[in-house]
Design a protein around this motif. Structure first.
Motif, mmCIF file in Angstrom:
data_model
loop_
_atom_site.group_PDB
_atom_site.id
_atom_site.type_symbol
_atom_site.label_atom_id
_atom_site.label_comp_id
_atom_site.label_asym_id
_atom_site.label_seq_id
_atom_site.Cartn_x
_atom_site.Cartn_y
_atom_site.Cartn_z
ATOM 1 N N UNK A 41 -129.992 -94.432 48.662
ATOM 2 C CA UNK A 41 -129.754 -93.469 47.373
ATOM 3 C C UNK A 41 -130.209 -93.664 46.208
ATOM 4 N N UNK A 42 -129.910 -95.161 45.933
ATOM 5 C CA UNK A 42 -130.133 -95.639 44.101
ATOM 6 C C UNK A 42 -131.191 -96.568 44.679
ATOM 7 N N UNK A 64 -124.572 -99.276 38.291
ATOM 8 C CA UNK A 64 -123.369 -97.970 37.065
ATOM 9 C C UNK A 64 -124.537 -97.217 36.291
ATOM 10 N N UNK A 65 -125.526 -97.393 36.269
ATOM 11 C CA UNK A 65 -126.346 -96.049 35.513
ATOM 12 C C UNK A 65 -126.302 -95.203 37.298
ATOM 13 N N UNK A 66 -127.021 -95.674 38.141
ATOM 14 C CA UNK A 66 -127.277 -94.746 39.284
ATOM 15 C C UNK A 66 -126.513 -94.175 40.259
ATOM 16 N N UNK A 67 -125.117 -94.743 39.869
ATOM 17 C CA UNK A 67 -124.096 -94.395 40.311
ATOM 18 C C UNK A 67 -123.506 -93.365 39.569
ATOM 19 N N UNK A 68 -123.568 -93.801 37.659
ATOM 20 C CA UNK A 68 -123.119 -92.097 37.409
ATOM 21 C C UNK A 68 -123.896 -90.983 37.755
ATOM 22 N N UNK A 69 -125.308 -91.297 37.832
ATOM 23 C CA UNK A 69 -126.124 -90.318 37.642
ATOM 24 C C UNK A 69 -125.540 -89.729 39.269
ATOM 25 N N UNK A 70 -125.837 -90.274 40.236
ATOM 26 C CA UNK A 70 -125.348 -89.390 41.778
ATOM 27 C C UNK A 70 -124.140 -89.014 41.379
ATOM 28 N N UNK A 71 -122.602 -89.122 40.505
ATOM 29 C CA UNK A 71 -121.921 -88.776 40.686
ATOM 30 C C UNK A 71 -122.582 -87.232 39.953
#
Length: 245
Positions: free
Chosen positions: A54-55, A217-224
């Motif tokens: 996903x990232x 970190x930015x992409x994890x936040x986006x996925x959440x």
């Protein structure tokens, strides 16, 4: 002369564009050493792989499978740019590595009877508590009048909660939810969020790739925020409370 300059400018432009699309290599150890995951290794590999996929839609990442023996050594030798690991972000480790935020919490939680209102370490005062490691014993040994019982079997510790021998037990979050949502779904529950910062993270060599850490970190936040993270959590049968941590 003009043709030569034009050729050099074109080559510089191609190199610049190519660098933007250069895949950064991320290594993964499917054993997740030193974690004791019993039969959950495949779950974490599948989950981590899908998170990377996903990232990778936003960042150029390539997954590499390796083993625990060479994981961090090869990171320092530049064989890849980052690793996915449970290696802990203790202060002395931060002198050598940079750590992303967690993308899956793995620490111990408090397991109690369904009727119990225990949800924190402080509420274990005067209680009989089962632990499976010295590290978990350290979490509760300063609680006043706590009675610590050491176990080698998670199943036995959980059984002793149901029989009244224990008031609670500290069990890693993956095992705790697996037991409480299956064999003990009518008897036991997970009463707390993870008690430590044990987790899966992206790790790079110190001061070598801070931009990758920030982007991850930015992409994890986006996925959440988009709800995609929750869908992946559900797909791989991982603990629901982790996303609320």
């Amino acid at each position: 002369m003009l043709r030569k300059i034009s050729t050099l400018l074109l080559l510089a432009l191609l190199c610049c564009c190519g660098s933007k699309n250069h895949q950064q290599r991320v290594a993964l150890d499917p054993s997740w050493y030193p974690l004791d995951l019993e039969d959950k290794n495949a779950q974490l590999v599948g989950f981590s792989t899908e998170i990377l996929q996903k990232i990778s839609e936003k960042l150029p990442l390539a997954k590499i499978i390796t083993d625990a023996h060479y994981l961090l050594e090869d990171l320092f030798q530049g064989k890849y740019e980052a690793v996915l690991s449970s290696f802990p972000p203790y202060n002395f480790n931060k002198d050598r590595f940079d750590f992303s935020e967690s993308y899956l919490m793995l620490g111990p939680v408090i397991v109690v009877n369904k009727s119990s209102d225990i949800s924190s370490i402080k509420q274990l005062k005067g209680k009989a508590i089962g632990v499976l490691s010295d590290a978990n014993a350290l979490l509760v040994e300063l609680v006043p009048n706590v009675l610590i019982h050491q176990y080698t079997s998670k199943a036995q510790a959980l059984e002793d909660i149901t029989s009244g021998v224990l008031d609670a037990a500290l069990i890693d979050i993956l095992s705790a939810y697996a037991y409480c949502e299956d064999l003990y779904q009518d008897k036991l529950k997970v009463g707390s969020l993870p008690l430590t910062n044990e987790a899966l993270r992206l790790i790079t060599a110190r001061d070598k790739n801070g931009s990758l850490i920030k982007a991850f970190n930015k992409e994890i936040h986006r996925l959440k925020q988009s709800g995609e993270y929750q869908k992946i959590i559900d797909k791989w049968g991982l603990p629901q409370k982790e996303i609320k941590k």
